[in-house]
Design a protein around this motif. Structure first.
Motif, short mmCIF file in Angstrom:
data_model
loop_
_atom_site.label_atom_id
_atom_site.label_comp_id
_atom_site.label_asym_id
_atom_site.label_seq_id
_atom_site.Cartn_x
_atom_site.Cartn_y
_atom_site.Cartn_z
N PRO A 1 0.79 -1.24 0.00
CA PRO A 1 0.00 0.00 0.00
C PRO A 1 0.82 1.29 0.00
N TRP A 2 2.16 1.18 0.12
CA TRP A 2 2.97 2.38 0.36
C TRP A 2 3.26 3.20 -0.89
N LYS B 1 0.80 4.32 -2.89
CA LYS B 1 -0.51 4.84 -3.27
C LYS B 1 -0.42 6.18 -3.98
N GLU C 1 -4.39 -0.71 3.78
CA GLU C 1 -3.32 -1.14 4.68
C GLU C 1 -3.66 -2.45 5.38
N ARG C 2 -4.92 -2.63 5.71
CA ARG C 2 -5.34 -3.87 6.38
C ARG C 2 -5.21 -5.08 5.46
N PHE D 1 -2.93 -5.72 3.24
CA PHE D 1 -1.54 -6.19 3.24
C PHE D 1 -1.26 -7.05 4.48
N LEU D 2 -1.66 -6.58 5.64
CA LEU D 2 -1.42 -7.32 6.88
C LEU D 2 -2.16 -8.65 6.88
#
Length: 485
Positions: free
Chosen positions: A111-112, A114, A193-194, A196-197
Motif C-alpha cells: 500500500p505504500w 498509493k 493497509e489492512r 496487506f497485513l
C-alpha cells in the motif's frame, strides 16, 4: 505399542480418510493465497487509484506470463526423473512453493506507493503478481497432479476431489465472510493497509496447511510410470499436442474457463453491486456463504452418486440447472432492499448447488484426463496436462476481471467514486452480475456435455485396459533381471 497402519496389496498405507483430509488441507493452503485475488481489482482501482482500464490491461499482461510459467514448470516436473526425493518429487516441489507463498501473496497488496506515479504503481503490481504467481504455480501444479498418484481407484479419486472441494470451500468461505467486515469502512470504502497485513497472516496459515498435507500424503501410483519397455525422452511440444487431442482435458478446461471467466468477472461486479446497489458490502460475505451451503450438503454424497451415475452425467445435469437459476437471476425483480437480497440468495443457492456438482468432481475429472492421456498416447505427463489446464484456468481468472472492468467502465463505473456509484451504474451492476453467471453456466454445459467424452461406461473401459497394461509392464520388469543372468 504404536498401532501399525493397514497396508494395501503393494505394501503402501491403505487409502483412508487421512488421505482425504491431507488433500483437503492442500487446497486450503492454496486458497489462503488465492482467496485475496478477488479483492485485487477493488484494491488497485479504488484504494490505489489506478485507472480501471490500465489495471485491466496489466492484468492481461501478467496472465500472459502464465503462458510461460505454468507449462514450463509442469514440463520441468515431468522431466525431473533422475533426482531422488525423500517424499517424491511432487511433494518436494509443493514444499518449496509453499515456502515462497508465506509472503508472496502480500506482495500483490503493497500500500505504500498509493501516491506514486502511475508507472511506479504498474511496476509494483506487475512485479508482485509475477512473484506470487511463480510460487503459486510451483505449489499448485504438482498439488493438482497428486490426485492421480494418491490412488488409481475411481471412487477414491471421487473422494479426493470432493475433499479438495471442501478444503477449497473452507479456504474461500473464511476469507469470504471475514474479509468484507475487516477491509471496508462504514462508507463501504476499502482499507488498503489492512489488506496487506491480512495477506501476511493468510500466508502463514497456508504454509501450515501445506506442511500438514505433505506429512500425511502417500503416493501409491508410480510418479514416473513406464508404460512400455522403453520410455521415450520427454518432449514438451509433443505433450502440448497430446493435451490438445485429449478431449476430456479440453472439455474440463473449457468448463473451468467458462466458470472462472464468469465467476471471477462477477466477483468485482458483485462487490460494486453490494457497495452501491444494496449499500451494504459487509454483508456480501455472509450472502456468499449462504450460497455455498448446497455445495457443503452435496459433498458427502458425491462418492456414492459418482459411483451410481458417473461424473460427467452428474456434472451435465448440474450445468443445466445452473443455466435455469442464472436466467431467473437475470429476470427476477431483485430490488435494492432486503427482499431483493433474499431473491438474489435463492437464485444463488440453486446456482451454487448446480455449479458445486461440477466443482466437487472437477479435479477427479482431470485425474481421469491424465489417465486418458496415457491410455491414448502412452504417456501420463501429469505435470504438463495439469499445468496446461491450470494455465487456461488462470488465464480465465485474468480475462474475467479484466473483461468485467472494461464492461463496468462502459456502463458508467468510476474508480474515483469508490463505493458510491450512481444508482444507474449500480443497477447496471445488478444485471451484469446475472449475465456473467449465466455465461459461466453456458460454458460449463458446452465443455461437459459436448466435449468431455469420459462417461461412466468409457471410464470403466479405460481403467480396465490401463490396469492390464500396468500388470504387463510389471511382469516384464520382473522377468528382465532373470533373462539377463
Amino acid at each position: 505399542m504404536k498401532k501399525q497402519p493397514k497396508l494395501d496389496a503393494n505394501g503402501k498405507r491403505a487409502f483412508s480418510i487421512r488421505d482425504c483430509l491431507a488433500y483437503a488441507a492442500g487446497d486450503f493452503g492454496c486458497n489462503m493465497s488465492f482467496a485475496l485475488k478477488g479483492t485485487m481489482a477493488i484494491f488497485w482501482t479504488q484504494f490505489m487509484r489506478m485507472d480501471s482500464i490500465l489495471y485491466a490491461a496489466l492484468l492481461i499482461i501478467v496472465q500472459v506470463w502464465d503462458a510461460i510459467n505454468d507449462p514450463l514448470i509442469g514440463s520441468i516436473i515431468d522431466n525431473d526423473r533422475k533426482r531422488k526425493y525423500k517424499r517424491g518429487k511432487f511433494l518436494a516441489y509443493i514444499w518449496f512453493g509453499s515456502l515462497g507463498l508465506l509472503v508472496a501473496g502480500a506482495l500483490c497488496f503493497i500500500p505504500w506507493v498509493k501516491d506514486a506515479q502511475p508507472v511506479i504503481k504498474a511496476i509494483v503490481f506487475v512485479s508482485g503478481y509475477i512473484l506470487w504467481d511463480a510460487f503459486y504455480t510451483i505449489a499448485n501444479v504438482p498439488y493438482g497432479s497428486l490426485l492421480s498418484l494418491i490412488s488409481n481407484d475411481p471412487a477414491d479419486r471421487a473422494s479426493l476431489s470432493a475433499w479438495r472441494s471442501i478444503g477449497s470451500m473452507i479456504g474461500n468461505m473464511v476469507p469470504m465472510v471475514v474479509l468484507p467486515m475487516l477491509i471496508y469502512d462504514s462508507n463501504n470504502n476499502i482499507l488498503g493497509e489492512r489488506v496487506f497485513l491480512i495477506a501476511l497472516i493468510m500466508g502463514v496459515a497456508g504454509f501450515i496447511a501445506f506442511q500438514f498435507m505433505i506429512r500425511n500424503t502417500t503416493i501409491r501410483v508410480d510418479e514416473n510410470v513406464n508404460v512400455g519397455e522403453k520410455q521415450e525422452k520427454f518432449n514438451v511440444f509433443k505433450a502440448i499436442v497430446n493435451f490438445i487431442k485429449n478431449r476430456p482435458a479440453v472439455g474440463a478446461t473449457v468448463a473451468a474457463m467458462g466458470m472462472f471467466i464468469g465467476m471471477q468477472a462477477a466477483t468485482t461486479a458483485v462487490t460494486v453491486m453490494f457497495q452501491s446497489y444494496f449499500k451494504n458490502v459487509a454483508v456480501s460475505g455472509l450472502v456468499s456463504m449462504f450460497a455455498m451451503i448446497p455445495i457443503v450438503a452435496f459433498t458427502p454424497l458425491a462418492r456414492k452418486l459418482v459411483v451410481k451415475f458417473g461424473k460427467k452425467e452428474l456434472s451435465v445435469v448440474g450445468a443445466i440447472c445452473s443455466m435455469i437459476a442464472c436466467t431467473l437471476m437475470l429476470v427476477a425483480p431483485i430490488t435494492p432492499d432486503g427482499k431483493g437480497i433474499a431473491i438474489y440468495i435463492v437464485c444463488q443457492l440453486i446456482n451454487s448447488l448446480s455449479t458445486g456438482i461440477y466443482s466437487t468432481v472437477s479435479w477427479s475429472m482431470m485425474g481421469d484426463a491424465i489417465d486418458y492421456n496415457e491410455w491414448k498416447f502412452g504417456a501420463r505427463e501429469e505435470g504438463t496436462v495439469y499445468s496446461l489446464h491450470s494455465f487456461f484456468r488462470k488465464l480465465a481468472q485474468g480475462i474475467g476481471p479484466s473483461m468485467a472492468l472494461v464492461i463496468m467502465v462502459a456502463l458508467g463505473y468510476s474508480e474515483i467514486n469508490g463505493g458510491n456509484q450512481l444508482f444507474s451504474v449500480a443497477l447496471n451492476m445488478r444485471y451484469l452480475v446475472a449475465g456473467l453467471y449465466l455465461f459461466a453456466a453456458i460454458m460449463q454445459f458446452i465443455g461437459l456435455a459436448l466435449i468431455y467424452n469420459l462417461d461412466k461406461k468409457t471410464l470403466a473401459q479405460m481403467n480396465h485396459e490401463l490396469s492390464e497394461r500396468h500388470s504387463e509392464s510389471v511382469a516384464v520388469a520382473q522377468e528382465s533381471p532373470a533373462s539377463e543372468e
